[in-house]
Design a protein around this motif. Structure first.
Motif, PDB file in Angstrom:
ATOM      1  N   TYR A   1       0.789  -1.230   0.000  1.00 15.07           N
ATOM      2  CA  TYR A   1       0.000   0.000   0.000  1.00 15.07           C
ATOM      3  C   TYR A   1       0.821   1.280   0.000  1.00 15.07           C
ATOM      4  O   TYR A   1       0.304   2.323  -0.393  1.00 15.07           O
ATOM      5  CB  TYR A   1      -0.980  -0.016   1.177  1.00 15.07           C
ATOM      6  N   VAL A   2       2.057   1.244   0.411  1.00 14.35           N
ATOM      7  CA  VAL A   2       2.889   2.449   0.381  1.00 14.35           C
ATOM      8  C   VAL A   2       3.721   2.492  -0.899  1.00 14.35           C
ATOM      9  O   VAL A   2       3.777   3.505  -1.580  1.00 14.35           O
ATOM     10  CB  VAL A   2       3.807   2.538   1.630  1.00 14.35           C
ATOM     11  N   TYR A   3       4.344   1.351  -1.229  1.00 16.05           N
ATOM     12  CA  TYR A   3       5.232   1.322  -2.388  1.00 16.05           C
ATOM     13  C   TYR A   3       4.567   0.791  -3.647  1.00 16.05           C
ATOM     14  O   TYR A   3       5.150   0.830  -4.716  1.00 16.05           O
ATOM     15  CB  TYR A   3       6.480   0.500  -2.073  1.00 16.05           C
ATOM     16  N   GLY A   4       3.350   0.253  -3.528  1.00 15.46           N
ATOM     17  CA  GLY A   4       2.588  -0.167  -4.694  1.00 15.46           C
ATOM     18  C   GLY A   4       2.987  -1.495  -5.311  1.00 15.46           C
ATOM     19  O   GLY A   4       2.693  -1.754  -6.479  1.00 15.46           O
ATOM     20  N   TYR A   5       3.635  -2.366  -4.554  1.00 17.73           N
ATOM     21  CA  TYR A   5       3.994  -3.679  -5.088  1.00 17.73           C
ATOM     22  C   TYR A   5       2.730  -4.525  -5.254  1.00 17.73           C
ATOM     23  O   TYR A   5       1.794  -4.417  -4.477  1.00 17.73           O
ATOM     24  CB  TYR A   5       4.941  -4.409  -4.128  1.00 17.73           C
ATOM     25  N   SER A   6       2.736  -5.384  -6.255  1.00 19.81           N
ATOM     26  CA  SER A   6       1.606  -6.291  -6.458  1.00 19.81           C
ATOM     27  C   SER A   6       1.785  -7.543  -5.596  1.00 19.81           C
ATOM     28  O   SER A   6       2.879  -7.804  -5.082  1.00 19.81           O
ATOM     29  CB  SER A   6       1.513  -6.692  -7.930  1.00 19.81           C
ATOM     30  N   ASP A   7       0.715  -8.302  -5.478  1.00 21.02           N
ATOM     31  CA  ASP A   7       0.801  -9.553  -4.726  1.00 21.02           C
ATOM     32  C   ASP A   7       1.810 -10.498  -5.378  1.00 21.02           C
ATOM     33  O   ASP A   7       2.540 -11.216  -4.692  1.00 21.02           O
ATOM     34  CB  ASP A   7      -0.560 -10.228  -4.643  1.00 21.02           C
TER      35      ASP A   7
ATOM     36  N   GLU B   1       4.531  -9.680  -7.093  1.00 21.05           N
ATOM     37  CA  GLU B   1       5.889  -9.215  -6.789  1.00 21.05           C
ATOM     38  C   GLU B   1       6.273  -9.572  -5.355  1.00 21.05           C
ATOM     39  O   GLU B   1       7.407  -9.971  -5.087  1.00 21.05           O
ATOM     40  CB  GLU B   1       5.998  -7.704  -7.012  1.00 21.05           C
ATOM     41  N   LEU B   2       5.322  -9.418  -4.438  1.00 19.97           N
ATOM     42  CA  LEU B   2       5.597  -9.787  -3.050  1.00 19.97           C
ATOM     43  C   LEU B   2       5.777 -11.298  -2.906  1.00 19.97           C
ATOM     44  O   LEU B   2       6.570 -11.753  -2.077  1.00 19.97           O
ATOM     45  CB  LEU B   2       4.470  -9.299  -2.140  1.00 19.97           C
ATOM     46  N   ALA B   3       5.071 -12.072  -3.707  1.00 15.90           N
ATOM     47  CA  ALA B   3       5.219 -13.530  -3.665  1.00 15.90           C
ATOM     48  C   ALA B   3       6.641 -13.932  -4.043  1.00 15.90           C
ATOM     49  O   ALA B   3       7.219 -14.831  -3.434  1.00 15.90           O
ATOM     50  CB  ALA B   3       4.209 -14.188  -4.600  1.00 15.90           C
ATOM     51  N   VAL B   4       7.224 -13.238  -5.005  1.00  8.97           N
ATOM     52  CA  VAL B   4       8.610 -13.510  -5.376  1.00  8.97           C
ATOM     53  C   VAL B   4       9.533 -13.136  -4.220  1.00  8.97           C
ATOM     54  O   VAL B   4      10.451 -13.883  -3.880  1.00  8.97           O
ATOM     55  CB  VAL B   4       8.995 -12.730  -6.658  1.00  8.97           C
ATOM     56  N   PHE B   5       9.276 -11.999  -3.591  1.00 14.24           N
ATOM     57  CA  PHE B   5      10.101 -11.542  -2.465  1.00 14.24           C
ATOM     58  C   PHE B   5      10.041 -12.529  -1.302  1.00 14.24           C
ATOM     59  O   PHE B   5      11.061 -12.860  -0.704  1.00 14.24           O
ATOM     60  CB  PHE B   5       9.641 -10.158  -2.015  1.00 14.24           C
TER      61      PHE B   5
END
Length: 174
Positions: A137-143, A145-149
């Motif tokens: 919500y702050v940096y605008g990453y998608s789900d 992209e976060l799944a990769v992280f």
């Protein structure tokens, strides 16, 4: 344990004999325990055990001599060490991000009371939830992209964020 004995055990594990995996795990249990205590995360031992199993399944036994040496054992130990280094780097990166997220000065709000309220609300979340929510919500990453992280599925990230938002909702209702 020499190559000959280890090769026999690995051959059976590759044939899906999981009772022999327990014996193999016993050979590397101490090493896995040391690495998991160093990282100090709940799931490190499970990740290293799973990696051990994946490594055993992928080993080409024809590359090793069935003699009295311990090259196969050292190969697996080095593979575990490399995985530990990878997990350790990810944990350190995770810590740095988490520490920054708890800093109320990191948020740009006009009203300082709102900044403190949001920072306190984020502190009620786990580190993983806090990172997921802020990056979403702050940096605008998608789900995705976060799944990769996080090295998990997109659905797992979505569930993580939903649980975090539920906790924040309860915090705001106080």
């Amino acid at each position: 344990m020499c190559n000959k004995k280890l090769m026999a055990i690995i051959g059976e594990v590759q044939g899906r004999n999981m009772t022999r995996f327990g014996e193999l795990y016993g050979v590397f249990e101490k090493l896995i325990g040391i690495y998991s205590r160093r990282i100090d995360r709940d799931d490190t031992a499970q990740e290293l055990t799973l990696f051990l199993l994946e490594t055993v399944y992928s080993i080409d036994l024809a590359r090793f001599n069935p003699d009295g040496s311990d090259t196969l054992k050292r190969y697996i130990a080095v593979s575990l060490r490399n995985k530990y280094i990878q997990l350790s780097a990810a944990a350190a990166r995770y810590e740095r991000i988490s520490d920054r997220l708890c800093d109320p000065d990191g948020f740009e709000f006009q009203n300082p009371e709102n900044r403190i309220f949001i920072a306190d609300g984020l502190k009620t979340l786990t580190k993983k939830q806090r990172i997921a929510v802020v990056y979403r919500y702050v940096y605008g990453y998608s789900d995705a992209e976060l799944a990769v992280f996080f090295n998990c599925s997109r659905q797992a990230v979505h569930g993580l964020i939903l649980r975090a938002l539920d906790l924040l909702r309860k915090y705001c209702e106080k």
